[in-house]
Design a protein around this motif. Structure first.
Motif, PDB file in Angstrom:
ATOM      1  N   ALA A 172     -16.326  -0.303   4.046  1.00  0.00           N
ATOM      2  CA  ALA A 172     -15.630   0.869   3.533  1.00  0.00           C
ATOM      3  C   ALA A 172     -14.604   0.539   2.470  1.00  0.00           C
ATOM      4  N   GLY A 173     -14.012  -0.639   2.503  1.00  0.00           N
ATOM      5  CA  GLY A 173     -13.018  -0.994   1.503  1.00  0.00           C
ATOM      6  C   GLY A 173     -11.608  -0.950   2.053  1.00  0.00           C
ATOM      7  N   ALA A 174     -10.654  -1.169   1.158  1.00  0.00           N
ATOM      8  CA  ALA A 174      -9.255  -1.287   1.572  1.00  0.00           C
ATOM      9  C   ALA A 174      -8.635   0.047   1.953  1.00  0.00           C
ATOM     10  N   CYS A 175      -9.075   1.131   1.360  1.00  0.00           N
ATOM     11  CA  CYS A 175      -8.501   2.454   1.644  1.00  0.00           C
ATOM     12  C   CYS A 175      -9.408   3.212   2.592  1.00  0.00           C
ATOM     13  N   SER A 176      -9.574   2.715   3.803  1.00  0.00           N
ATOM     14  CA  SER A 176     -10.478   3.337   4.755  1.00  0.00           C
ATOM     15  C   SER A 176      -9.867   3.341   6.145  1.00  0.00           C
ATOM     16  N   LEU A 177     -10.508   4.060   7.039  1.00  0.00           N
ATOM     17  CA  LEU A 177     -10.064   4.108   8.425  1.00  0.00           C
ATOM     18  C   LEU A 177     -10.222   2.742   9.086  1.00  0.00           C
ATOM     19  N   ASP A 178     -11.290   2.013   8.747  1.00  0.00           N
ATOM     20  CA  ASP A 178     -11.477   0.662   9.300  1.00  0.00           C
ATOM     21  C   ASP A 178     -10.327  -0.255   8.915  1.00  0.00           C
ATOM     22  N   ALA A 179      -9.912  -0.192   7.655  1.00  0.00           N
ATOM     23  CA  ALA A 179      -8.809  -1.048   7.202  1.00  0.00           C
ATOM     24  C   ALA A 179      -7.503  -0.652   7.875  1.00  0.00           C
ATOM     25  N   LEU A 180      -7.265   0.648   8.019  1.00  0.00           N
ATOM     26  CA  LEU A 180      -6.043   1.124   8.673  1.00  0.00           C
ATOM     27  C   LEU A 180      -6.000   0.667  10.125  1.00  0.00           C
ATOM     28  N   LEU A 181      -7.117   0.809  10.829  1.00  0.00           N
ATOM     29  CA  LEU A 181      -7.161   0.380  12.228  1.00  0.00           C
ATOM     30  C   LEU A 181      -7.014  -1.128  12.350  1.00  0.00           C
ATOM     31  N   GLY A 182      -7.590  -1.876  11.408  1.00  0.00           N
ATOM     32  CA  GLY A 182      -7.455  -3.335  11.432  1.00  0.00           C
ATOM     33  C   GLY A 182      -6.019  -3.764  11.209  1.00  0.00           C
ATOM     34  N   LYS A 183      -5.319  -3.105  10.262  1.00  0.00           N
ATOM     35  CA  LYS A 183      -3.910  -3.430  10.026  1.00  0.00           C
ATOM     36  C   LYS A 183      -3.066  -3.092  11.244  1.00  0.00           C
ATOM     37  N   ARG A 184      -3.351  -1.951  11.865  1.00  0.00           N
ATOM     38  CA  ARG A 184      -2.597  -1.559  13.053  1.00  0.00           C
ATOM     39  C   ARG A 184      -2.833  -2.553  14.193  1.00  0.00           C
ATOM     40  N   ARG A 185      -4.093  -2.997  14.354  1.00  0.00           N
ATOM     41  CA  ARG A 185      -4.410  -3.959  15.406  1.00  0.00           C
ATOM     42  C   ARG A 185      -3.697  -5.288  15.154  1.00  0.00           C
ATOM     43  N   GLN A 186      -3.661  -5.723  13.892  1.00  0.00           N
ATOM     44  CA  GLN A 186      -2.968  -6.972  13.559  1.00  0.00           C
ATOM     45  C   GLN A 186      -1.465  -6.842  13.772  1.00  0.00           C
ATOM     46  N   ALA A 187      -0.907  -5.677  13.432  1.00  0.00           N
ATOM     47  CA  ALA A 187       0.527  -5.466  13.630  1.00  0.00           C
ATOM     48  C   ALA A 187       0.869  -5.479  15.112  1.00  0.00           C
TER      49      ALA A 187
END
Length: 123
Positions: free
Chosen positions: A72-87
């Motif tokens: 999906a790329g950097a501006c996607s729900l997958d990226a948002l969820l991945g950043k939240r999981r890493q945080a």
């Protein structure tokens, strides 16, 4: 293909939602295009109108194939969820590293030593 990997190629869990959805949308678009936009049996203006819709859906299916292949790329729900999981993982590490003996614990220790109370808890 559908599992997330880190920079070393190790899987770190979770299925990428955009890729799974894109594969489902490719299948749906191909079936609907063949079933409802068959231009080959028509004549004249109706044939041209169905041909336009057929080619539009072919283009959409191509875009879904690209999303399924690349992600999906950097501006996607997958990226948002991945950043939240890493945080959240980073916060959990900080909580484990934090020393349980802070200023509040020192104050409570000092207060209990003055009052003679032996019931001391770390906060």
């Amino acid at each position: 293909m559908l599992l997330r990997h880190d920079e070393n190629g190790r899987t770190f869990g979770g299925i990428q939602l955009a890729r799974v959805a894109a594969i489902g949308l490719v299948l749906y678009t191909v079936v609907v295009t063949i079933a409802f936009h068959g231009f080959w049996g028509l004549e004249g203006a109706a044939r041209f109108a169905r041909y336009i819709h057929f080619m539009k859906n072919v283009g959409l299916a191509g875009a879904f194939i690209i999303i399924a292949g690349v992600g999906a790329g950097a501006c996607s729900l997958d990226a948002l969820l991945g950043k939240r999981r890493q945080a959240n993982a980073g916060l959990a590490k900080k909580a484990r590293r934090r020393q349980p003996f802070g200023f509040a614990a020192l104050r409570a220790l000092f207060a209990s030593s003055i009052s003679g109370s032996s019931d001391f808890r770390l906060s």
